[in-house]
Structures are given as C-alpha cells and as structure tokens.
Write an enzyme that holds these catalytic residues in place. Sequence first.
Site, PDB file in Angstrom:
ATOM      1  N   ASP A 314       1.107  -5.765   1.939  1.00 52.45           N
ATOM      2  CA  ASP A 314       0.369  -4.894   1.029  1.00 52.45           C
ATOM      3  C   ASP A 314       0.202  -5.679  -0.277  1.00 52.45           C
ATOM      4  OD1 ASP A 314      -0.604  -2.466  -0.253  1.00 52.45           O
ATOM      5  OD2 ASP A 314       1.353  -2.417  -1.243  1.00 52.45           O
ATOM      6  N   ASP A 503       5.417  -1.269  -0.025  1.00 50.69           N
ATOM      7  CA  ASP A 503       6.306  -0.597  -0.962  1.00 50.69           C
ATOM      8  C   ASP A 503       6.021   0.886  -1.176  1.00 50.69           C
ATOM      9  OD1 ASP A 503       3.877  -1.300  -2.517  1.00 50.69           O
ATOM     10  OD2 ASP A 503       4.990  -0.355  -4.129  1.00 50.69           O
ATOM     11  N   ASP A 507       2.171   3.135   2.518  1.00 51.96           N
ATOM     12  CA  ASP A 507       2.537   2.048   3.436  1.00 51.96           C
ATOM     13  C   ASP A 507       3.422   2.522   4.584  1.00 51.96           C
ATOM     14  OD1 ASP A 507       1.175   0.079   1.996  1.00 51.96           O
ATOM     15  OD2 ASP A 507       2.861  -0.221   0.632  1.00 51.96           O
TER      16      ASP A 507
END
Length: 609
Positions: A314, A503, A507
């Site tokens: 990410d 995080d 996600d």
Amino acid sequence: MTRRQKRLLLRIGIGIVLFAVGLFLPEWWQAGLMVAAWLIAGYDILWSAIRNILRGQIFDEKFLMALATCCALAMKDWKEAAAVMLFFQVGELFEMLAVERSRRSISSLMDLRPDCAVVVKNGEEVEVEPEEVRVGDILLVRPGERIAVDGVIVEGESALDTSKITGEAVPVDVCSGSPVVSGSVNLSGVLKIRAESAYEHSTVARILTLVETAAEKKASAERLITKFAKYYTPSVIGAAVLLAAVPPIFFGQPFTQWLSRALTFLVISCPCALVISVPLSFFSGMGAAARLGIVVKGGVALEQLAKTSTVVFDKTGTLTEGKFSVQAIYCAAGKEEELLRIAAQCEKYSNHPVAQAIRQAYPKVSEEAENIREIPGNGITAVVDGKHAAVGNARLLESLGIHFPEISEVGTTVYIAVDGVYLGAITVADTARKNVRETINALHAFGVKKTMMLTGDNERSAAHYAKICGVKEYRAQLLPQDKVAIFETLPKKKNETVAFVGDGVNDAPVLTAADVGIAMGGVGSDAAVEAADAVLLNDDISKLPMLFRIAKRTCAIARQNIAFALSVKAVCLILGALGYAPMWLAIFADVGVAVLAILNALRGMREVH
C-alpha cells in the site's frame, strides 16, 4: 533456570554419580546402584508412561523409553538401562533450556501489562485495574512505572523506554502534547496522560492478543511431525515385536539375542529429535523476530514468508509516512516566512490535513485572520493585517480573477494572494518513509522477484512515489475491492507466495486475501493488525528484509533437522535390526541426535543483519 529445571539437573547429577560409582563395584552392588540411578533419573518418565497408558495414550516417546529400559533391566543390562535413561533426561533438560531461551524473547512481551493504573479524579489519586481506565481519564505515571493505555501527555516531560513495543533501544523524549503508547516505561519525570483508548483497544492489549494466539498456528512441517508421530510409534513397536519374535519362532534363532536387538531398535526409534526440534525451530524464528519488534502469528506465517516471490505495498502510511508536510515554497513577492505566516493565520482553525501541515511549518502564529470564509473545495478568504487574503487552490484564484503561474508538482499546491496580487505558493505532500528505497533494493537482492505498489492516488502521483521508493510496478486510482481483484490475477509459480504490506482499515481485505499479510502495527488500524499474519510494531519498514531472512533461515533449519534426524535414524535402525548397533549407538541415535537438532534449532535465535 526454573525450579523444575534445577530439580532435573540435580537428579541427573545424582544419577551420574551413582552410575560412575557402580562401574567400579561388584556385580550385585553395581546392579543396585544402576537401578537406583535409573529410578532417580527417570521416575517421572515411568510415571508419565503409566499415566498415559491409563488414559489410552500409549504410543509416545516416554512409553518407548520406559519399555526399552524395563526390558533392558529384565535382561540384566543394568548399565544400558541406566545410561539410556540418563542420556534421555539430559536431552529433556536441553529441550527445556532451549525452549526457555527462545520463549524468553516472546514472553518478555507478556510483561507489558502493568498491574494497575493511577487515575486522577477530583484531585485525588485512585488505583484501578488497566481494564477500568476510560477514554478521557487523566493518568498519573511516575518514573519507573509502565503506561497502561495509549494516550497524550497533558503535563510533564520525560524519556520513555519503548524497547519492548518497538524494538528500539534508544529512549524517546516526550513532552506535553506527545502521543504515548501503552507498555512504555516512564524513565524520568512525572507525567499526566489523557487516555485516548480503553485498555482492550490499546497497543499493549493488541500485542498480547497476538502473542497468545501465535503459537496456535502451526506450520505444515509441524503438522507433518504431529501426524507422523501418531502413526510412527505404533509402527516401530510392531516392527520391534516382529524383530524379537519372528527369527526365534520361525528360524530357531536365540530369543535373547533378538530381544536385545529389538530393544536397541526401540531406543533408536524414539522420535525425540523430530518432535522437539522442528517446533523449536519455528519458535526460535518467532523469538528472533520478536526481538526486532515484529510479531509473527505462528509457524505458518514464517513458512509462507520464506516462499514469497512478490511483495505488494500500500502507499499511504506504508511506503510513505501518511502525514502531509510542506515540501516546497515558491515566492513571487516577499519572503517564504511571510507566505507561511499568512497561510497559517488563515488556516488556524481548519482540520484539513493540508492546513495542519502548514501550521506545523509555521507553529508560532499567534493572531488569527479576521472575517474567515471557507469556500468548500477551493480554500479560504480572510482579512490579514487589514488586507484581503486568498489561500487555496487554482480554482479559488481563478474565481477571483487573479493571474498566477500554475505549478505542476506532485501533492497539493496552495496558492496565496493578497489584495488581488499573487504572492506565491506552498506545495504540501506526503513524504516517503526513511530508507524505503534501500529496503526495496534489499528485498530484490534477497530474492524477491517483483515489488508492486497499489494506491488510490491519481496516475501522476502514483508514478512519482513509485519512482522515489524504487518499486518496479504500480496500480493507481484503486478502491479496496480493486486491490483484492488485482491479487487474484497476480501470476505466481507453484510453491511461491505473494505478500502484502499495508496499514489502514481499507487494507484489511487485501491483508486477508494475500498469502501472507504484513501490517504496520504502530499507526495501523485494529482491523489491519487483526487481519495480518505478521505485524511491524514500530512501523519500521526497513525491518522487512530481516523478517524475510528470519523466515528463510527458520525453514532451512527445520528442513535440516528433519533430514538429519530421519537419515541418522534410518541408518541406525537398519544396523540395530541386523545386530550391528550396540545400545550406546542407540543412545546417540536417540538423545544425541535430539541434542544436536536442538542446538541447530537454536541458531534461529541469532541476530540477523
């Protein structure tokens, strides 16, 4: 050393003394001392075997030891019976010490929870259980005490020891306004902390939950050993019975000779090395990771990490800090400080991340602007020093008929004009994490074939951050469901896995969909941490290569122990069945191999660089 370990060491010592003295005495004295050594060293093994038989759990290594040594005594092989039991208990002691050593790195995390917290209520100090702390309570934390819940300092200055939370040995200086995490130890000044979370949602509670459930997830190698032992033990007992019975009954061979071979066969067959060393290998790997501030949820995660060929990241909060900051200031007239002052005054009460970044760059603003008017989606107009100021995006200045040069930079550009005259612009953007490029390069050097970034940012911003971070591929303008769909289409070979590092709440679906999910645990959401297979407690992405190295080393050690134990036992079993393996070789094949495998497993505890 625990009390149990000390008792076992004492029993082994007494047994060795009796065994040594018995070697120099006449036969019956020798027999008495050898039996005494056997009983003192192994009475718990015998009792455990009897208890398991009564429970219907017959086939384990303790039953094999009890059976083999009792039969040796029946054949008047006093020395062999005592020696086998003593060596077996030496192996048990090694196992205890090895497990204790590897457990220490993980169980040290279990000391994070304080026994109580001191809450200030109506000017009085009240001791409560950590679970009784409520959001908004003011906690008093004196030097040497551990912080019970996550919060923000409202009074006092100090240094905190966060080593058990983050793995960072250097104390962290904090003052009023600094966020603090539960489990940290206050080293110097008295602090008053406003609780920002209940205990059950605090950092320390999340870590303890992770540690408590980690051991439940066994790697396939561990499950293989459990299944193997279930069928292996009755098989070798059956083979020993056939070895003792078939040659004398059908071929007229001496019964005593083949019974002796069968006993040797039983001692050799004990699967101690496998049963002990393989789980210990994974436990050592988890301990090594814990010392770096990484919680790995069981052997399965280590095994999956060792096979990772693709790592997907990410962007915001993972490859980047997830915090906006001023990146550049462009002055058309006046000075940079003047631009920042005007912008900070106009943005003084805004909660927008861009406004917060500008105020952080110019924290000394004291006066606020007058007649502040926020124009949604465009910016702010106000009166500063008696002059009309405009602070916002290009659309705001265009709507006011102000001419300005458009700045094409990644991030958000805030244009500033006063009394219709363009003064300059400020670019605010997220910043890449420290050492992120070196981390990506280290992953590639370590054998990761492909790295990819997934983000909801636009194409231009995604390309910029991918280049800065050194990620080879990227996908932009993605929703959470798009990220999951991409995972389902990623090509991978057999026995290769794909890891995802993220995080945030958005996600969590991808962390679950990935073969192995890695969460940033410091700022990461509860959902992300819960969904992940491994957690970086202090958000230090530079520890990723070390995590992969620990995983590969752990699996390599487990495979070495399996191959070593099985090959040595196979050779010794054949020699024992043919009568070429004395009881001393049986002892080595059992306890000796177990000790060597345990020592090999403990290599997983070493530091990685």
